[in-house]
Enzyme design. Sequence first.
Site, PDB file in Angstrom:
ATOM      1  N   PRO A 112       5.360  19.207 -58.969  1.00  0.00           N
ATOM      2  CA  PRO A 112       6.575  20.013 -58.816  1.00  0.00           C
ATOM      3  C   PRO A 112       6.358  21.492 -59.111  1.00  0.00           C
ATOM      4  O   PRO A 112       7.088  22.355 -58.644  1.00  0.00           O
ATOM      5  CB  PRO A 112       7.551  19.413 -59.835  1.00  0.00           C
TER       6      PRO A 112
ATOM      7  N   TYR B 122       6.919  -3.177 -67.692  1.00  0.00           N
ATOM      8  CA  TYR B 122       7.281  -2.605 -66.385  1.00  0.00           C
ATOM      9  C   TYR B 122       8.042  -3.690 -65.613  1.00  0.00           C
ATOM     10  O   TYR B 122       7.451  -4.649 -65.103  1.00  0.00           O
ATOM     11  CB  TYR B 122       6.040  -2.196 -65.580  1.00  0.00           C
TER      12      TYR B 122
ATOM     13  N   PHE C 296       0.856  10.617 -65.685  1.00  0.00           N
ATOM     14  CA  PHE C 296       1.783  11.704 -65.322  1.00  0.00           C
ATOM     15  C   PHE C 296       1.049  12.935 -64.796  1.00  0.00           C
ATOM     16  O   PHE C 296       1.598  14.036 -64.798  1.00  0.00           O
ATOM     17  CB  PHE C 296       2.657  12.125 -66.514  1.00  0.00           C
TER      18      PHE C 296
ATOM     19  N   LEU D 262       0.196  13.735 -61.736  1.00  0.00           N
ATOM     20  CA  LEU D 262       0.835  14.296 -60.541  1.00  0.00           C
ATOM     21  C   LEU D 262       2.291  14.627 -60.816  1.00  0.00           C
ATOM     22  O   LEU D 262       2.788  15.682 -60.409  1.00  0.00           O
ATOM     23  CB  LEU D 262       0.737  13.307 -59.368  1.00  0.00           C
TER      24      LEU D 262
HETATM   25  N1  LIG Z   1       0.607   4.898 -71.320  1.00  0.00           N
HETATM   26  C1  LIG Z   1       1.776   5.407 -71.019  1.00  0.00           C
HETATM   27  O1  LIG Z   1       2.587   5.700 -71.882  1.00  0.00           O
HETATM   28  C2  LIG Z   1       2.097   5.645 -69.577  1.00  0.00           C
HETATM   29  C3  LIG Z   1       3.220   6.417 -69.249  1.00  0.00           C
HETATM   30  C4  LIG Z   1       3.468   6.635 -67.917  1.00  0.00           C
HETATM   31  C5  LIG Z   1       2.640   6.113 -66.950  1.00  0.00           C
HETATM   32  N2  LIG Z   1       1.572   5.365 -67.284  1.00  0.00           N
HETATM   33  C6  LIG Z   1       0.651   4.787 -66.269  1.00  0.00           C
HETATM   34  O2  LIG Z   1       0.053   5.862 -65.585  1.00  0.00           O
HETATM   35  C7  LIG Z   1       0.219   5.701 -64.181  1.00  0.00           C
HETATM   36  C8  LIG Z   1       0.251   7.074 -63.530  1.00  0.00           C
HETATM   37  O3  LIG Z   1       1.427   7.766 -63.894  1.00  0.00           O
HETATM   38  P1  LIG Z   1       2.563   8.019 -62.827  1.00  0.00           P
HETATM   39  O4  LIG Z   1       2.908   6.759 -62.111  1.00  0.00           O
HETATM   40  O5  LIG Z   1       3.617   8.810 -63.484  1.00  0.00           O
HETATM   41  O6  LIG Z   1       1.762   8.796 -61.719  1.00  0.00           O
HETATM   42  P2  LIG Z   1       1.534  10.282 -61.383  1.00  0.00           P
HETATM   43  O7  LIG Z   1       0.211  10.174 -60.831  1.00  0.00           O
HETATM   44  O8  LIG Z   1       1.742  11.295 -62.397  1.00  0.00           O
HETATM   45  O9  LIG Z   1       2.670  10.612 -60.288  1.00  0.00           O
HETATM   46  C9  LIG Z   1       3.583   9.772 -59.752  1.00  0.00           C
HETATM   47  C10 LIG Z   1       4.587  10.637 -59.028  1.00  0.00           C
HETATM   48  O10 LIG Z   1       3.912  11.426 -58.044  1.00  0.00           O
HETATM   49  C11 LIG Z   1       4.357  11.041 -56.734  1.00  0.00           C
HETATM   50  N3  LIG Z   1       3.167  10.989 -55.879  1.00  0.00           N
HETATM   51  C12 LIG Z   1       2.084  10.183 -55.975  1.00  0.00           C
HETATM   52  N4  LIG Z   1       1.189  10.478 -55.019  1.00  0.00           N
HETATM   53  C13 LIG Z   1       1.707  11.480 -54.286  1.00  0.00           C
HETATM   54  C14 LIG Z   1       1.247  12.203 -53.157  1.00  0.00           C
HETATM   55  N5  LIG Z   1       0.064  11.946 -52.591  1.00  0.00           N
HETATM   56  N6  LIG Z   1       2.050  13.168 -52.657  1.00  0.00           N
HETATM   57  C15 LIG Z   1       3.244  13.440 -53.222  1.00  0.00           C
HETATM   58  N7  LIG Z   1       3.738  12.787 -54.299  1.00  0.00           N
HETATM   59  C16 LIG Z   1       2.975  11.816 -54.823  1.00  0.00           C
HETATM   60  C17 LIG Z   1       5.015   9.708 -56.893  1.00  0.00           C
HETATM   61  O11 LIG Z   1       6.044   9.550 -55.935  1.00  0.00           O
HETATM   62  P3  LIG Z   1       5.940   8.432 -54.767  1.00  0.00           P
HETATM   63  O12 LIG Z   1       6.201   7.115 -55.404  1.00  0.00           O
HETATM   64  O13 LIG Z   1       7.018   8.875 -53.836  1.00  0.00           O
HETATM   65  O14 LIG Z   1       4.580   8.550 -54.179  1.00  0.00           O
HETATM   66  C18 LIG Z   1       5.607   9.812 -58.309  1.00  0.00           C
HETATM   67  O15 LIG Z   1       6.807  10.547 -58.283  1.00  0.00           O
HETATM   68  C19 LIG Z   1       1.519   4.896 -64.083  1.00  0.00           C
HETATM   69  O16 LIG Z   1       1.684   4.306 -62.816  1.00  0.00           O
HETATM   70  C20 LIG Z   1       1.348   3.929 -65.210  1.00  0.00           C
HETATM   71  O17 LIG Z   1       0.523   2.857 -64.798  1.00  0.00           O
HETATM   72  C21 LIG Z   1       1.277   5.149 -68.591  1.00  0.00           C
END
Ligand SMILES: NC(=O)c1ccc[n+]([C@@H]2O[C@H](COP(=O)([O-])OP(=O)(O)OC[C@H]3O[C@@H](n4cnc5c(N)ncnc54)[C@H](OP(=O)(O)O)[C@@H]3O)[C@@H](O)[C@H]2O)c1
Length: 293
Positions: free
Chosen positions: A229, A65, A222, A224
């Site tokens: 959406p 990252y 992922f 959220l």
């Molecule tokens: N192992 C893997 O392959 C892998 C892959 C992907 C991710 N990950 C890990 O998993 C974590 C979670 O996944 P993710 O970051 O994709 O998170 P997520 O929880 O699915 O969602 C993140 C998205 O939701 C939005 N969001 C978050 N809180 C919100 C709220 N209260 N209201 C409206 N929109 C909101 C964020 O935008 P804003 O920034 O505008 O809030 C961003 O666009 C990552 O941060 C990473 O550490 C692991």
Amino acid sequence: MDIKKTITIGARTANPLTVKRLGYGTMRLPGEEVWGEPENRDEALKILKATSEKGIQFLDTADYYGKDVTNRLISEALYPYNKDLVICTKVGANRGADKSWGIYDKPENLRASIDNNLKTLKIEQIPLVHFRVMPGTYTLLEESLNAMFEMQKEGKILNVGLSNVNPEELNIAIAMGNVASVENAFGYEQRTSFSAFGQEVRGMQEVMDICVKNSIPMIPFFSLQTSLPKGANKIAIIAEKYNATPAQINLAWLLHYNELILPIPGTSKLAHFNENIKALDISLSEEDMEFLG
Ligand SMILES: NC(=O)c1ccc[n+]([C@@H]2O[C@H](COP(=O)([O-])OP(=O)(O)OC[C@H]3O[C@@H](n4cnc5c(N)ncnc54)[C@H](OP(=O)(O)O)[C@@H]3O)[C@@H](O)[C@H]2O)c1
């Protein structure tokens, strides 16, 4: 319904880690395409400091990252770390200078990644490392996992888990050693298959079932991004009932769906972070969960 507010990772290992049942995923902190410095560095550091102030005990990161950006931000904001903080990193992938994502899963690659994570996080042992299965690899899963368990024996890693696994891969890993946790895509609107970076991860519900059968915590990503959406009507109805936001109900659904789930919502906004952690205080009824399905 009463939900468990803590979760134990590596419960059957010699080194179990108990944390509050809502963590923070750092992937949204770097710049666009998970590359370079954050758009708002000050806010990124504030979010990380808030994790400690609000009692968050689990951070998900990766040295790819940024590259190295989230690890450096974590150490800048939180070092010296609270004793109860579990930092979880991932290995198996890397980044090119052109921001491309590459496979990095040969034993020597994994060793280099672990050493780089130890250096950039400023720690001597990583509490939890997920081996991330990348599409198109020629390295045998067994070969990569042997290297992970080897580094665990050496003390560089406390607990070993897997990420982006399908049911067959997870069963192979379980037969080889103690799998502390699994990090796969999973969410209200995403329970069957998932596709990203040219990879199709199938059998997500089956992976969840194997985790439950083996009491392995499941750390969904992922949740959220894929669900918000779609603006599910049922989520909106329950959100109104609890005077909550759709993001909070999506997270509350995960927390009630199975007690082995540890959500790690990612965000680049402090306001969203503060909103998301309140999901742990929402108690959905059995009827709500039945209605949400
Ligand atoms: N192992 C893997 O392959 C892998 C892959 C992907 C991710 N990950 C890990 O998993 C974590 C979670 O996944 P993710 O970051 O994709 O998170 P997520 O929880 O699915 O969602 C993140 C998205 O939701 C939005 N969001 C978050 N809180 C919100 C709220 N209260 N209201 C409206 N929109 C909101 C964020 O935008 P804003 O920034 O505008 O809030 C961003 O666009 C990552 O941060 C990473 O550490 C692991």
